[in-house]
Motif scaffolding. Structure first.
Motif, PDB file in Angstrom:
ATOM      1  N   THR A   1      -6.402  -7.278  -3.503  1.00  0.00           N
ATOM      2  CA  THR A   1      -6.088  -5.860  -3.332  1.00  0.00           C
ATOM      3  C   THR A   1      -5.948  -5.552  -1.843  1.00  0.00           C
ATOM      4  O   THR A   1      -6.470  -6.297  -1.014  1.00  0.00           O
ATOM      5  CB  THR A   1      -7.200  -4.973  -3.918  1.00  0.00           C
ATOM      6  OG1 THR A   1      -8.375  -5.154  -3.150  1.00  0.00           O
ATOM      7  CG2 THR A   1      -7.468  -5.292  -5.377  1.00  0.00           C
ATOM      8  N   PRO A   2      -5.266  -4.470  -1.495  1.00  0.00           N
ATOM      9  CA  PRO A   2      -5.192  -4.098  -0.076  1.00  0.00           C
ATOM     10  C   PRO A   2      -6.571  -3.873   0.537  1.00  0.00           C
ATOM     11  O   PRO A   2      -6.799  -4.221   1.699  1.00  0.00           O
ATOM     12  CB  PRO A   2      -4.364  -2.811  -0.088  1.00  0.00           C
ATOM     13  CG  PRO A   2      -3.522  -2.925  -1.300  1.00  0.00           C
ATOM     14  CD  PRO A   2      -4.384  -3.627  -2.304  1.00  0.00           C
TER      15      PRO A   2
ATOM     16  N   TYR B   1      -4.763   2.042  -6.729  1.00  0.00           N
ATOM     17  CA  TYR B   1      -3.709   1.197  -6.181  1.00  0.00           C
ATOM     18  C   TYR B   1      -4.211   0.354  -5.015  1.00  0.00           C
ATOM     19  O   TYR B   1      -3.856  -0.812  -4.892  1.00  0.00           O
ATOM     20  CB  TYR B   1      -2.545   2.084  -5.728  1.00  0.00           C
ATOM     21  CG  TYR B   1      -1.312   1.328  -5.296  1.00  0.00           C
ATOM     22  CD1 TYR B   1      -0.391   0.896  -6.235  1.00  0.00           C
ATOM     23  CD2 TYR B   1      -1.069   1.055  -3.954  1.00  0.00           C
ATOM     24  CE1 TYR B   1       0.750   0.205  -5.853  1.00  0.00           C
ATOM     25  CE2 TYR B   1       0.063   0.362  -3.560  1.00  0.00           C
ATOM     26  CZ  TYR B   1       0.970  -0.059  -4.523  1.00  0.00           C
ATOM     27  OH  TYR B   1       2.085  -0.747  -4.139  1.00  0.00           O
ATOM     28  N   ASN B   2      -5.045   0.919  -4.170  1.00  0.00           N
ATOM     29  CA  ASN B   2      -5.522   0.203  -2.995  1.00  0.00           C
ATOM     30  C   ASN B   2      -6.786  -0.611  -3.225  1.00  0.00           C
ATOM     31  O   ASN B   2      -7.008  -1.618  -2.556  1.00  0.00           O
ATOM     32  CB  ASN B   2      -5.758   1.177  -1.841  1.00  0.00           C
ATOM     33  CG  ASN B   2      -4.464   1.717  -1.306  1.00  0.00           C
ATOM     34  OD1 ASN B   2      -3.508   0.994  -1.118  1.00  0.00           O
ATOM     35  ND2 ASN B   2      -4.437   3.021  -1.078  1.00  0.00           N
TER      36      ASN B   2
ATOM     37  N   HIS C   1      -2.149  -7.229  -5.925  1.00  0.00           N
ATOM     38  CA  HIS C   1      -0.758  -7.249  -5.472  1.00  0.00           C
ATOM     39  C   HIS C   1      -0.303  -8.699  -5.331  1.00  0.00           C
ATOM     40  O   HIS C   1      -0.956  -9.493  -4.651  1.00  0.00           O
ATOM     41  CB  HIS C   1      -0.631  -6.517  -4.131  1.00  0.00           C
ATOM     42  CG  HIS C   1      -0.952  -5.064  -4.226  1.00  0.00           C
ATOM     43  ND1 HIS C   1       0.007  -4.091  -4.166  1.00  0.00           N
ATOM     44  CD2 HIS C   1      -2.126  -4.415  -4.388  1.00  0.00           C
ATOM     45  CE1 HIS C   1      -0.555  -2.901  -4.275  1.00  0.00           C
ATOM     46  NE2 HIS C   1      -1.852  -3.072  -4.415  1.00  0.00           N
ATOM     47  N   ARG C   2       0.797  -9.017  -5.973  1.00  0.00           N
ATOM     48  CA  ARG C   2       1.330 -10.369  -5.911  1.00  0.00           C
ATOM     49  C   ARG C   2       1.658 -10.777  -4.475  1.00  0.00           C
ATOM     50  O   ARG C   2       1.429 -11.913  -4.065  1.00  0.00           O
ATOM     51  CB  ARG C   2       2.577 -10.469  -6.789  1.00  0.00           C
ATOM     52  CG  ARG C   2       3.070 -11.868  -6.931  1.00  0.00           C
ATOM     53  CD  ARG C   2       4.251 -12.004  -7.843  1.00  0.00           C
ATOM     54  NE  ARG C   2       4.577 -10.773  -8.531  1.00  0.00           N
ATOM     55  CZ  ARG C   2       5.592 -10.638  -9.351  1.00  0.00           C
ATOM     56  NH1 ARG C   2       6.378 -11.638  -9.600  1.00  0.00           N
ATOM     57  NH2 ARG C   2       5.845  -9.493  -9.937  1.00  0.00           N
ATOM     58  N   SER C   3       2.197  -9.852  -3.695  1.00  0.00           N
ATOM     59  CA  SER C   3       2.572 -10.176  -2.320  1.00  0.00           C
ATOM     60  C   SER C   3       1.359 -10.432  -1.426  1.00  0.00           C
ATOM     61  O   SER C   3       1.494 -10.993  -0.345  1.00  0.00           O
ATOM     62  CB  SER C   3       3.416  -9.049  -1.722  1.00  0.00           C
ATOM     63  OG  SER C   3       2.653  -7.871  -1.614  1.00  0.00           O
ATOM     64  N   LEU C   4       0.172 -10.038  -1.876  1.00  0.00           N
ATOM     65  CA  LEU C   4      -1.054 -10.280  -1.110  1.00  0.00           C
ATOM     66  C   LEU C   4      -1.848 -11.454  -1.683  1.00  0.00           C
ATOM     67  O   LEU C   4      -3.037 -11.588  -1.416  1.00  0.00           O
ATOM     68  CB  LEU C   4      -1.934  -9.025  -1.091  1.00  0.00           C
ATOM     69  CG  LEU C   4      -1.344  -7.800  -0.400  1.00  0.00           C
ATOM     70  CD1 LEU C   4      -2.293  -6.622  -0.517  1.00  0.00           C
ATOM     71  CD2 LEU C   4      -1.014  -8.090   1.043  1.00  0.00           C
TER      72      LEU C   4
ATOM     73  N   ARG D   1      -6.048  -2.538  -8.000  1.00  0.00           N
ATOM     74  CA  ARG D   1      -4.818  -3.158  -8.501  1.00  0.00           C
ATOM     75  C   ARG D   1      -4.458  -4.324  -7.591  1.00  0.00           C
ATOM     76  O   ARG D   1      -4.257  -4.164  -6.406  1.00  0.00           O
ATOM     77  CB  ARG D   1      -3.675  -2.133  -8.494  1.00  0.00           C
ATOM     78  CG  ARG D   1      -2.365  -2.665  -9.007  1.00  0.00           C
ATOM     79  CD  ARG D   1      -1.319  -1.560  -8.889  1.00  0.00           C
ATOM     80  NE  ARG D   1      -0.018  -1.975  -9.305  1.00  0.00           N
ATOM     81  CZ  ARG D   1       0.886  -2.537  -8.500  1.00  0.00           C
ATOM     82  NH1 ARG D   1       0.609  -2.736  -7.245  1.00  0.00           N
ATOM     83  NH2 ARG D   1       2.053  -2.880  -8.975  1.00  0.00           N
TER      84      ARG D   1
ATOM     85  N   GLU E   1       4.919   3.863 -12.189  1.00  0.00           N
ATOM     86  CA  GLU E   1       3.619   3.468 -12.712  1.00  0.00           C
ATOM     87  C   GLU E   1       2.696   4.631 -13.037  1.00  0.00           C
ATOM     88  O   GLU E   1       1.706   4.447 -13.731  1.00  0.00           O
ATOM     89  CB  GLU E   1       2.910   2.546 -11.713  1.00  0.00           C
ATOM     90  CG  GLU E   1       3.591   1.215 -11.563  1.00  0.00           C
ATOM     91  CD  GLU E   1       2.788   0.264 -10.707  1.00  0.00           C
ATOM     92  OE1 GLU E   1       1.578   0.495 -10.510  1.00  0.00           O
ATOM     93  OE2 GLU E   1       3.379  -0.711 -10.231  1.00  0.00           O
TER      94      GLU E   1
ATOM     95  N   THR F   1       7.302   3.254  -6.902  1.00  0.00           N
ATOM     96  CA  THR F   1       6.118   2.716  -7.571  1.00  0.00           C
ATOM     97  C   THR F   1       5.275   3.831  -8.165  1.00  0.00           C
ATOM     98  O   THR F   1       4.856   3.758  -9.324  1.00  0.00           O
ATOM     99  CB  THR F   1       5.268   1.892  -6.581  1.00  0.00           C
ATOM    100  OG1 THR F   1       6.051   0.793  -6.121  1.00  0.00           O
ATOM    101  CG2 THR F   1       4.000   1.371  -7.227  1.00  0.00           C
TER     102      THR F   1
END
Length: 71
Positions: free
Chosen positions: A56-57, A43-44, A49-52, A47, A19, A15
């Motif tokens: 965002t984290p 990123y955290n 996240h589809r899986s979340l 951005r 990216e 990633t």
């Protein structure tokens, strides 16, 4: 001997490479470190996240999204 594969680390490396690193120039290791830290913040904290589920984290863990302070 074949090294043991760590799929989560391999995915993270891929990633970052796809990216960010392949698109950004850097002058030296200090410059690369600074830019990778900024990418980590993005990123955290910003951005999604589809899986979340589109969060965002940082939102998932309840952390603030201001990022790192300047060092």
């Amino acid at each position: 001997c074949v090294p043991v594969s760590h799929p989560l680390i391999e995915r993270l490396i891929g990633t970052v490479r796809r990216e960010y690193r392949d698109r950004v120039f850097f002058w030296n290791s200090g410059d690369l470190t600074r830019k990778l830290n900024a990418f980590g913040d993005y990123y955290n904290a910003f951005r999604v996240h589809r899986s979340l589920g589109g969060t965002t984290p940082a939102q998932r863990t309840g952390a603030h999204t201001l990022g790192r302070s300047s060092e």
